[in-house]
Design a protein around this motif. Sequence first.
Motif, PDB file in Angstrom:
ATOM      1  N   UNK A   4       4.374 -16.246   1.413  1.00  0.00           N
ATOM      2  CA  UNK A   4       3.472 -15.985   0.301  1.00  0.00           C
ATOM      3  C   UNK A   4       4.306 -15.847  -0.955  1.00  0.00           C
ATOM      4  N   UNK A   5       3.729 -16.156  -2.098  1.00  0.00           N
ATOM      5  CA  UNK A   5       4.501 -15.984  -3.334  1.00  0.00           C
ATOM      6  C   UNK A   5       4.924 -14.530  -3.489  1.00  0.00           C
ATOM      7  N   UNK A   6       6.076 -14.328  -4.087  1.00  0.00           N
ATOM      8  CA  UNK A   6       6.598 -12.973  -4.218  1.00  0.00           C
ATOM      9  C   UNK A   6       5.894 -12.189  -5.320  1.00  0.00           C
ATOM     10  N   UNK A   7       5.071 -12.857  -6.146  1.00  0.00           N
ATOM     11  CA  UNK A   7       4.386 -12.136  -7.220  1.00  0.00           C
ATOM     12  C   UNK A   7       2.969 -11.763  -6.791  1.00  0.00           C
ATOM     13  N   UNK A   8       2.820 -11.198  -5.579  1.00  0.00           N
ATOM     14  CA  UNK A   8       1.528 -10.803  -5.029  1.00  0.00           C
ATOM     15  C   UNK A   8       1.072  -9.477  -5.604  1.00  0.00           C
ATOM     16  N   UNK A   9       0.215  -8.795  -4.875  1.00  0.00           N
ATOM     17  CA  UNK A   9      -0.321  -7.507  -5.333  1.00  0.00           C
ATOM     18  C   UNK A   9       0.763  -6.449  -5.474  1.00  0.00           C
ATOM     19  N   UNK A  10       0.339  -5.220  -5.761  1.00  0.00           N
ATOM     20  CA  UNK A  10       1.269  -4.111  -6.015  1.00  0.00           C
ATOM     21  C   UNK A  10       2.418  -4.080  -5.024  1.00  0.00           C
ATOM     22  N   UNK A  11       3.608  -3.845  -5.539  1.00  0.00           N
ATOM     23  CA  UNK A  11       4.814  -3.880  -4.717  1.00  0.00           C
ATOM     24  C   UNK A  11       4.836  -2.724  -3.723  1.00  0.00           C
ATOM     25  N   UNK A  12       5.053  -3.010  -2.468  1.00  0.00           N
ATOM     26  CA  UNK A  12       5.224  -1.960  -1.467  1.00  0.00           C
ATOM     27  C   UNK A  12       6.605  -1.329  -1.612  1.00  0.00           C
ATOM     28  N   UNK A  13       6.914  -0.393  -0.743  1.00  0.00           N
ATOM     29  CA  UNK A  13       8.186   0.323  -0.852  1.00  0.00           C
ATOM     30  C   UNK A  13       9.324  -0.456  -0.195  1.00  0.00           C
ATOM     31  N   UNK A  14      10.559  -0.256  -0.687  1.00  0.00           N
ATOM     32  CA  UNK A  14      11.703  -0.951  -0.088  1.00  0.00           C
ATOM     33  C   UNK A  14      12.100  -0.322   1.246  1.00  0.00           C
ATOM     34  N   UNK A  15      12.653  -1.160   2.103  1.00  0.00           N
ATOM     35  CA  UNK A  15      13.159  -0.742   3.402  1.00  0.00           C
ATOM     36  C   UNK A  15      14.325  -1.669   3.746  1.00  0.00           C
ATOM     37  N   UNK A  31       3.254  -2.469   5.878  1.00  0.00           N
ATOM     38  CA  UNK A  31       2.379  -1.687   6.762  1.00  0.00           C
ATOM     39  C   UNK A  31       3.170  -1.224   7.973  1.00  0.00           C
ATOM     40  N   UNK A  32       2.628  -0.194   8.630  1.00  0.00           N
ATOM     41  CA  UNK A  32       3.201   0.295   9.887  1.00  0.00           C
ATOM     42  C   UNK A  32       2.077   0.338  10.922  1.00  0.00           C
ATOM     43  N   UNK A  79       7.752   7.138   2.143  1.00  0.00           N
ATOM     44  CA  UNK A  79       6.963   6.161   2.897  1.00  0.00           C
ATOM     45  C   UNK A  79       5.559   6.683   3.194  1.00  0.00           C
ATOM     46  N   UNK A  80       5.170   7.780   2.536  1.00  0.00           N
ATOM     47  CA  UNK A  80       3.876   8.413   2.787  1.00  0.00           C
ATOM     48  C   UNK A  80       2.687   7.510   2.433  1.00  0.00           C
ATOM     49  N   UNK A  81       2.828   6.652   1.430  1.00  0.00           N
ATOM     50  CA  UNK A  81       1.702   5.832   0.973  1.00  0.00           C
ATOM     51  C   UNK A  81       1.583   4.498   1.711  1.00  0.00           C
ATOM     52  N   UNK A  82       2.498   4.219   2.636  1.00  0.00           N
ATOM     53  CA  UNK A  82       2.444   2.945   3.368  1.00  0.00           C
ATOM     54  C   UNK A  82       1.243   2.950   4.305  1.00  0.00           C
ATOM     55  N   UNK A  83       0.395   1.906   4.263  1.00  0.00           N
ATOM     56  CA  UNK A  83      -0.737   1.843   5.194  1.00  0.00           C
ATOM     57  C   UNK A  83      -0.231   1.936   6.637  1.00  0.00           C
ATOM     58  N   UNK A  84      -0.810   2.874   7.399  1.00  0.00           N
ATOM     59  CA  UNK A  84      -0.324   3.159   8.747  1.00  0.00           C
ATOM     60  C   UNK A  84      -1.482   3.178   9.729  1.00  0.00           C
TER      61      UNK A  84
END
Length: 175
Positions: A4-15, A31-32, A79-84
């Motif tokens: 997918x293009x890298x300019x998608x929706x809001x940036x998730x957190x780095x890992x 996501x987790x 990482x609290x806001x990552x969809x889980x």
Amino acid sequence: MTTTPSDGPAAPVPVVVVLPDGQELTARLWARRETPRGWLYQVGLPAYRNTEDGDVQAAEYRVWVRAPEHVRPVDGVSYDAVPTERLPPPSSVREVLGPRRPSGWVLQRAGGGRGPGRAVLHAVDCEEAPQGAPLLPLERALNVAEQPGTRLCSLCGAAQELDPLLRGFDHIEGG
């Protein structure tokens, strides 16, 4: 395996993702998911892709990887806001009864030969079951159990589980 293009929706957190060759990359955690076999993390790895007009564009390759084997946290990142997605809590019945035994049956032949002879039918998780033997489903195990020279293992409970199915429930004491 889509990009997918890298300019998608809001940036998730780095890992940090550990690649099969040991290299480590900073990726994006989308996501987790908790599974019966452990945690999976959906990460977006930086990549390039070719456009239809022959150009090169920054992209992201998304893949599910095992945690913690393939991912590491980045210091100072929450990482609290990552969809889980979590597994539902175990039922009270499962808590009382414990985990289910693996399904299937394994035949151990005496003498290693083919054809009629002595054999023992084991549950798949029996300590006495031969390693690498083919797994028999219930119907096939019942057919094998009815053959002369086959006995049901009493150590793993194959006898207690299969006897009622072979002979009916009337012959059980108190039945």
